[in-house]
Structures are given as C-alpha cells and as structure tokens.
Design a protein around this motif. Structure first.
Motif, PDB file in Angstrom:
ATOM      1  N   GLU A  11     -39.652   6.626 -15.029  1.00 42.15           N
ATOM      2  CA  GLU A  11     -40.929   6.357 -14.377  1.00 42.15           C
ATOM      3  C   GLU A  11     -40.728   5.996 -12.908  1.00 42.15           C
ATOM      4  O   GLU A  11     -41.565   6.298 -12.062  1.00 42.15           O
ATOM      5  CB  GLU A  11     -41.639   5.204 -15.101  1.00 42.15           C
ATOM      6  N   PHE A  12     -39.592   5.346 -12.614  1.00 42.63           N
ATOM      7  CA  PHE A  12     -39.298   4.932 -11.240  1.00 42.63           C
ATOM      8  C   PHE A  12     -37.804   4.689 -11.137  1.00 42.63           C
ATOM      9  O   PHE A  12     -37.158   4.327 -12.116  1.00 42.63           O
ATOM     10  CB  PHE A  12     -40.071   3.646 -10.907  1.00 42.63           C
ATOM     11  N   SER A  13     -37.249   4.888  -9.958  1.00 40.43           N
ATOM     12  CA  SER A  13     -35.833   4.578  -9.750  1.00 40.43           C
ATOM     13  C   SER A  13     -35.660   3.873  -8.416  1.00 40.43           C
ATOM     14  O   SER A  13     -36.427   4.089  -7.477  1.00 40.43           O
ATOM     15  CB  SER A  13     -34.983   5.844  -9.791  1.00 40.43           C
ATOM     16  N   GLY A  14     -34.663   3.015  -8.365  1.00 43.49           N
ATOM     17  CA  GLY A  14     -34.374   2.257  -7.158  1.00 43.49           C
ATOM     18  C   GLY A  14     -33.546   1.038  -7.504  1.00 43.49           C
ATOM     19  O   GLY A  14     -32.989   0.934  -8.594  1.00 43.49           O
ATOM     20  N   SER A  15     -33.478   0.097  -6.573  1.00 41.42           N
ATOM     21  CA  SER A  15     -32.753  -1.142  -6.834  1.00 41.42           C
ATOM     22  C   SER A  15     -33.592  -2.031  -7.750  1.00 41.42           C
ATOM     23  O   SER A  15     -34.772  -1.746  -8.001  1.00 41.42           O
ATOM     24  CB  SER A  15     -32.464  -1.869  -5.524  1.00 41.42           C
ATOM     25  N   LYS A  16     -32.987  -3.089  -8.233  1.00 48.84           N
ATOM     26  CA  LYS A  16     -33.701  -4.004  -9.130  1.00 48.84           C
ATOM     27  C   LYS A  16     -34.927  -4.597  -8.434  1.00 48.84           C
ATOM     28  O   LYS A  16     -35.998  -4.684  -9.022  1.00 48.84           O
ATOM     29  CB  LYS A  16     -32.757  -5.113  -9.591  1.00 48.84           C
ATOM     30  N   LYS A  17     -34.786  -4.961  -7.173  1.00 54.84           N
ATOM     31  CA  LYS A  17     -35.903  -5.522  -6.408  1.00 54.84           C
ATOM     32  C   LYS A  17     -37.026  -4.495  -6.252  1.00 54.84           C
ATOM     33  O   LYS A  17     -38.202  -4.811  -6.396  1.00 54.84           O
ATOM     34  CB  LYS A  17     -35.433  -5.998  -5.049  1.00 54.84           C
ATOM     35  N   GLU A  18     -36.666  -3.246  -5.968  1.00 55.99           N
ATOM     36  CA  GLU A  18     -37.669  -2.187  -5.820  1.00 55.99           C
ATOM     37  C   GLU A  18     -38.390  -1.926  -7.136  1.00 55.99           C
ATOM     38  O   GLU A  18     -39.607  -1.672  -7.150  1.00 55.99           O
ATOM     39  CB  GLU A  18     -37.015  -0.906  -5.325  1.00 55.99           C
ATOM     40  N   ILE A  19     -37.670  -2.008  -8.248  1.00 53.39           N
ATOM     41  CA  ILE A  19     -38.287  -1.820  -9.561  1.00 53.39           C
ATOM     42  C   ILE A  19     -39.277  -2.946  -9.844  1.00 53.39           C
ATOM     43  O   ILE A  19     -40.385  -2.705 -10.319  1.00 53.39           O
ATOM     44  CB  ILE A  19     -37.216  -1.707 -10.657  1.00 53.39           C
ATOM     45  N   ILE A  20     -38.905  -4.174  -9.523  1.00 55.72           N
ATOM     46  CA  ILE A  20     -39.815  -5.303  -9.740  1.00 55.72           C
ATOM     47  C   ILE A  20     -41.044  -5.153  -8.847  1.00 55.72           C
ATOM     48  O   ILE A  20     -42.177  -5.392  -9.297  1.00 55.72           O
ATOM     49  CB  ILE A  20     -39.093  -6.640  -9.504  1.00 55.72           C
ATOM     50  N   ASP A  21     -40.856  -4.743  -7.601  1.00 53.02           N
ATOM     51  CA  ASP A  21     -41.994  -4.500  -6.708  1.00 53.02           C
ATOM     52  C   ASP A  21     -42.920  -3.434  -7.286  1.00 53.02           C
ATOM     53  O   ASP A  21     -44.148  -3.559  -7.227  1.00 53.02           O
ATOM     54  CB  ASP A  21     -41.515  -4.063  -5.324  1.00 53.02           C
ATOM     55  N   TYR A  22     -42.340  -2.381  -7.849  1.00 47.91           N
ATOM     56  CA  TYR A  22     -43.133  -1.319  -8.463  1.00 47.91           C
ATOM     57  C   TYR A  22     -43.925  -1.852  -9.660  1.00 47.91           C
ATOM     58  O   TYR A  22     -45.117  -1.551  -9.801  1.00 47.91           O
ATOM     59  CB  TYR A  22     -42.223  -0.167  -8.901  1.00 47.91           C
ATOM     60  N   ILE A  23     -43.281  -2.640 -10.496  1.00 42.98           N
ATOM     61  CA  ILE A  23     -43.960  -3.212 -11.666  1.00 42.98           C
ATOM     62  C   ILE A  23     -45.125  -4.093 -11.224  1.00 42.98           C
ATOM     63  O   ILE A  23     -46.221  -4.031 -11.794  1.00 42.98           O
ATOM     64  CB  ILE A  23     -42.971  -4.007 -12.541  1.00 42.98           C
ATOM     65  N   LEU A  24     -44.900  -4.907 -10.205  1.00 45.00           N
ATOM     66  CA  LEU A  24     -45.954  -5.796  -9.712  1.00 45.00           C
ATOM     67  C   LEU A  24     -47.143  -5.026  -9.155  1.00 45.00           C
ATOM     68  O   LEU A  24     -48.286  -5.462  -9.298  1.00 45.00           O
ATOM     69  CB  LEU A  24     -45.400  -6.749  -8.657  1.00 45.00           C
ATOM     70  N   SER A  25     -46.896  -3.885  -8.545  1.00 49.66           N
ATOM     71  CA  SER A  25     -48.012  -3.116  -7.991  1.00 49.66           C
ATOM     72  C   SER A  25     -48.669  -2.198  -9.029  1.00 49.66           C
ATOM     73  O   SER A  25     -49.888  -2.098  -9.082  1.00 49.66           O
ATOM     74  CB  SER A  25     -47.561  -2.312  -6.781  1.00 49.66           C
ATOM     75  N   ALA A  26     -47.868  -1.545  -9.850  1.00 51.53           N
ATOM     76  CA  ALA A  26     -48.416  -0.573 -10.805  1.00 51.53           C
ATOM     77  C   ALA A  26     -49.078  -1.240 -12.014  1.00 51.53           C
ATOM     78  O   ALA A  26     -50.014  -0.688 -12.592  1.00 51.53           O
ATOM     79  CB  ALA A  26     -47.316   0.369 -11.273  1.00 51.53           C
ATOM     80  N   TYR A  27     -48.591  -2.406 -12.400  1.00 49.64           N
ATOM     81  CA  TYR A  27     -49.099  -3.079 -13.594  1.00 49.64           C
ATOM     82  C   TYR A  27     -49.705  -4.434 -13.257  1.00 49.64           C
ATOM     83  O   TYR A  27     -49.615  -5.378 -14.030  1.00 49.64           O
ATOM     84  CB  TYR A  27     -47.967  -3.252 -14.609  1.00 49.64           C
ATOM     85  N   GLU A  28     -50.351  -4.544 -12.103  1.00 54.03           N
ATOM     86  CA  GLU A  28     -50.878  -5.829 -11.650  1.00 54.03           C
ATOM     87  C   GLU A  28     -51.979  -6.378 -12.552  1.00 54.03           C
ATOM     88  O   GLU A  28     -52.228  -7.576 -12.554  1.00 54.03           O
ATOM     89  CB  GLU A  28     -51.375  -5.725 -10.214  1.00 54.03           C
ATOM     90  N   ASP A  29     -52.645  -5.547 -13.335  1.00 55.34           N
ATOM     91  CA  ASP A  29     -53.701  -6.004 -14.232  1.00 55.34           C
ATOM     92  C   ASP A  29     -53.189  -6.483 -15.583  1.00 55.34           C
ATOM     93  O   ASP A  29     -53.958  -7.038 -16.369  1.00 55.34           O
ATOM     94  CB  ASP A  29     -54.728  -4.888 -14.455  1.00 55.34           C
ATOM     95  N   ASP A  30     -51.931  -6.263 -15.872  1.00 54.92           N
ATOM     96  CA  ASP A  30     -51.358  -6.638 -17.156  1.00 54.92           C
ATOM     97  C   ASP A  30     -51.172  -8.156 -17.255  1.00 54.92           C
ATOM     98  O   ASP A  30     -50.810  -8.816 -16.277  1.00 54.92           O
ATOM     99  CB  ASP A  30     -50.014  -5.948 -17.352  1.00 54.92           C
ATOM    100  N   TYR A  31     -51.402  -8.698 -18.439  1.00 58.30           N
ATOM    101  CA  TYR A  31     -51.296 -10.142 -18.661  1.00 58.30           C
ATOM    102  C   TYR A  31     -49.904 -10.679 -18.358  1.00 58.30           C
ATOM    103  O   TYR A  31     -49.759 -11.702 -17.692  1.00 58.30           O
ATOM    104  CB  TYR A  31     -51.682 -10.467 -20.103  1.00 58.30           C
ATOM    105  N   PHE A  32     -48.880 -10.003 -18.854  1.00 54.07           N
ATOM    106  CA  PHE A  32     -47.502 -10.466 -18.647  1.00 54.07           C
ATOM    107  C   PHE A  32     -47.148 -10.502 -17.162  1.00 54.07           C
ATOM    108  O   PHE A  32     -46.518 -11.429 -16.684  1.00 54.07           O
ATOM    109  CB  PHE A  32     -46.508  -9.577 -19.386  1.00 54.07           C
ATOM    110  N   VAL A  33     -47.548  -9.474 -16.439  1.00 55.48           N
ATOM    111  CA  VAL A  33     -47.229  -9.398 -15.012  1.00 55.48           C
ATOM    112  C   VAL A  33     -47.958 -10.499 -14.251  1.00 55.48           C
ATOM    113  O   VAL A  33     -47.392 -11.155 -13.381  1.00 55.48           O
ATOM    114  CB  VAL A  33     -47.575  -8.000 -14.453  1.00 55.48           C
ATOM    115  N   GLN A  34     -49.217 -10.742 -14.583  1.00 53.35           N
ATOM    116  CA  GLN A  34     -49.976 -11.803 -13.922  1.00 53.35           C
ATOM    117  C   GLN A  34     -49.408 -13.178 -14.234  1.00 53.35           C
ATOM    118  O   GLN A  34     -49.367 -14.054 -13.372  1.00 53.35           O
ATOM    119  CB  GLN A  34     -51.439 -11.750 -14.333  1.00 53.35           C
ATOM    120  N   SER A  35     -48.948 -13.382 -15.450  1.00 56.10           N
ATOM    121  CA  SER A  35     -48.454 -14.693 -15.861  1.00 56.10           C
ATOM    122  C   SER A  35     -47.100 -15.026 -15.249  1.00 56.10           C
ATOM    123  O   SER A  35     -46.838 -16.191 -14.934  1.00 56.10           O
ATOM    124  CB  SER A  35     -48.327 -14.753 -17.379  1.00 56.10           C
TER     125      SER A  35
END
Length: 67
Positions: A11-35
């Motif tokens: 779904e995405f590739s990059g460094s660990k920090k870039e992956i976390i940034d992607y998760i925060l932006s792509a899944y910002e509405d998800d409960y786990f990400v918000q929490s």
C-alpha cells in the motif's frame, strides 16, 4: 526501505517515519489512529496495535507474487 502491506499488496513504501506519517494522514478518521497518534513514533507496541486494528503489516521485503 520498509513496506506497508495489506492482503499481500504493498500500500505504501518508505522509512518507518514516512509510513507512520502516511497512516496518520490516510487513516485519520480511524479510532485507533485518533487514540494513539502521538505515541506511534515512540512506542512500537502501540504501532503494532494500530496496525493490527487496520489490518496492516510492515515488512522489510516487498511481497513476491506468484504467476
């Protein structure tokens, strides 16, 4: 380079920090990400928990496809 994988598809590739940034932006509405959004960079167990909640995995190698 690390790979963010869902259902054996990258779904995405990059460094660990870039992956976390992607998760925060792509899944910002998800409960786990918000929490846990502020803890994802620092705590690997929280990152694993969020990834499990989103049905994602981080792999060191790209998945290989069979023909």
């Amino acid at each position: 380079m690390k790979y963010l994988v869902r259902n054996c598809k990258v779904e995405f590739s990059g460094s660990k920090k870039e992956i976390i940034d992607y998760i925060l932006s792509a899944y910002e509405d998800d409960y786990f990400v918000q929490s846990y959004n502020k803890q994802l960079y620092h705590d690997n167990s929280i990152l694993e928990k969020v990834l499990d909640g989103l049905c994602l995995q981080i792999w060191d190698k790209a998945p290989k496809f069979r023909s």
